[in-house]
Design a protein around this motif. Structure first.
Motif: not given
Lengths: 337, 337
Positions: B49, B53, B59-61, B82, B86, B89-92
């Motif tokens: 990832v 990124s 970064s999908n974050t 969250e 999620r 497809g995103f991270t937090v």
DNA sequence: ATGAAAGCGCTAACAG
DNA sequence: CTGTTAGCGCTTTCAT
């Protein structure tokens, strides 16, 4: 956002030189060092962490995996983890698994691809050996609170002495004169609850008080199930004169049931919790409980993990697993006498 | 961990081809596609990832910035964020600022270097225009609960209608017959509290009930300060017959003080909260309150943020700021009559 | 003491 | 439809 290259050009040196002064790893001519520093300041240069991580194979990020931040004990633990992580230059990513092994697995895989440096896990029910697997792969990992006998000696763990806590709790109730102590038993899959159960049994035995299976209330489907069980227990021919709840939220439910029954706390029956969640002092009556140092538990876990990460950086392998046990305290408030 | 290259070699194609099948962006000969897929499966390939990124600048974050996860309203909000992140497809990554503008600033800078895609902010006291600044720089951002008049129309916001909630609360108390309604006023720096204050005043006025400054209890140094203020209010010549607390935790403190004073709830005085934190139904008596859809607030914020991120991907700029207002409900339990 | 060059793992033109 | 090439921003030998 300016990059290493831009500032290198501006100063008239190579990117490597800039990198060197920024990281302070290698000696650089003082004059150029100053010029670079000035430019770094001026452009408010911030290194691109992603690029650095990719290059180094280290992200300075750790992952905290827990059942759900909604559970009252986790926010303080989480703060403990974050506070020490931040102090050490680490970022923490929090994942809620809802106790679902599949979600946990997915998260772990995903995090690996982010070059996560390590994991703090409080999410397992004990059967899935995620932590052990992680460690086998060379990932730093530490288990907090939730682990099993098998994990001991295999992976780093941080927890309070649950046996002792429950023993102390039960003995205290006994000394207060209670003889029929009901136990609100949490999920029996969890080792930590089994340990507390052992502590309860042992204290009873040491005091020569009979164990009565009818007094152990076994959770079925959430804490709310204790509401009904409390009523049933109180309907027994010889009802309990005290309740020892294996967690504060269970104690709250019990107190609620008792209140609805018109039973007075602590005059008629005592209630003792476990955890010392922040709200336990705010309810009526303030709950006596066994306090777990939640924030410290998180902090200790983070320290332990970071130690592993650093050790691995240096020696290329993980240090031998360590076990950290923190002390609990009996907090006497007004729900017991 | 196998990389694109390894699996490319194993199958006998180029890395780009593998990338193509993995991302499904471009057509690939079905036969080779299958072979690649098989190998991907077999090697349990997971794309790195970080590398992705770095290449993509995305970064999908997302970053969730809040005062402290220890505050009871944030865990559910955090879960809301969250959960939808999620699903998309995103991270937090969660950051606790402890209301410290400096910490917040540092975190924001740090996150930018991680190519964070956007920010959900609940941390400001209103004076620092972090969100507006972020937006000006082109960063997707959304404010939850905490923002000021100036932010409206400038940046995306998500919140309940605080004026209406407080109005409803006060009117309800009035209809129950209360005439001397004390108000537990939270930090006046926060717009949301000022709105609730307006709602309280308006309801009083509409009912033709006099406003009495001695009945507004202004927080000084934490919720605990309401303990003493409650006692003082009750010592007034004409004491309150009801308390409207601007947050549930404040109501807990008030109830505690009232209990210690021997005042019965709701027989002698009513207590009404705001938030509907999970514990408010568990205390004695169960607290009547205005419910904020906490989880939904978080979910809405995440949706809003992701919408911005996607829009920006497509159009190269942020969409016009949107304002989301969720409804509150009056939950009548047993602390009012 | 400093620069040149290679490469972390991936994607996106651009050819072919 | 697929391979080649370049490069995201950084660090790190290896020369000089």
């Amino acid at each position: 956002m300016a990059g290493l290259k831009e500032i290198a050009e501006a100063v008239g040196v190579s990117p490597s030189t800039v990198s060197r002064v920024v990281n302070g790893k290698s000696y650089v001519n003082e004059a150029t060092r100053q010029k670079v520093l000035a430019m770094v300041e001026q452009t408010r240069y911030q290194p691109n962490v992603l690029a650095k991580s990719l290059k180094l194979g280290r992200s300075n990020t750790i992952c905290l995996m827990l059942p759900s931040i909604d559970n009252l004990i986790f926010p303080p633990i989480s703060r403990g983890v974050e506070d020490v992580a931040r102090k050490n230059g680490f970022t923490v990513v929090l994942c809620n698994t809802d106790e679902d092994a599949e979600i946990e697995r997915t998260y772990i895989e995903k995090m690996k691809t982010r070059l996560i440096d390590g994991f703090v896990l409080c999410s397992g029910n004990g059967r899935n050996g995620s932590a052990r697997a992680l460690r086998k792969e060379g990932f730093p990992a530490v288990l907090v609170n939730r682990f099993t006998e098998e994990d001991l000696g295999q992976v780093d763990t941080v927890a309070v002495d649950n046996f002792q806590g429950a023993y102390t709790a039960t003995r205290y109730l006994l000394r207060c004169g209670s003889r029929r102590i009901a136990l609100a038993y949490g999920d029996e899959e969890l080792y930590l609850y089994r340990e507390r159960y052992r502590g309860y049994c042992q204290a009873l035995q040491d005091a020569g008080v009979a164990y009565d299976e009818r007094l152990v209330l076994r959770e079925m489907g959430g804490n709310d199930s204790f509401y009904q069980m409390t009523r049933e227990a109180m309907a027994l021919p010889d009802p309990p004169d005290a309740f020892f709840a294996m967690s504060d939220p269970k104690a709250f439910v019990i107190m609620h049931a008792l209140h609805d029954l018109g039973v007075r706390i602590p005059q008629d029956v005592s209630v003792l919790g476990f955890d010392n969640v922040s709200l336990s002092s705010m309810i009526e009556p303030p709950l006596s409980t066994i306090s777990q140092p939640l924030h410290e538990l998180g902090a200790a876990a983070a320290k332990c993990l970071i130690r592993q990460i650093l050790y691995k950086d240096k020696h290329g392998e993980l240090p031998p697993p360590a076990r950290t046990v923190l002390d609990v305290d009996l907090i006497v408030r007004q729900s017991t006498n």
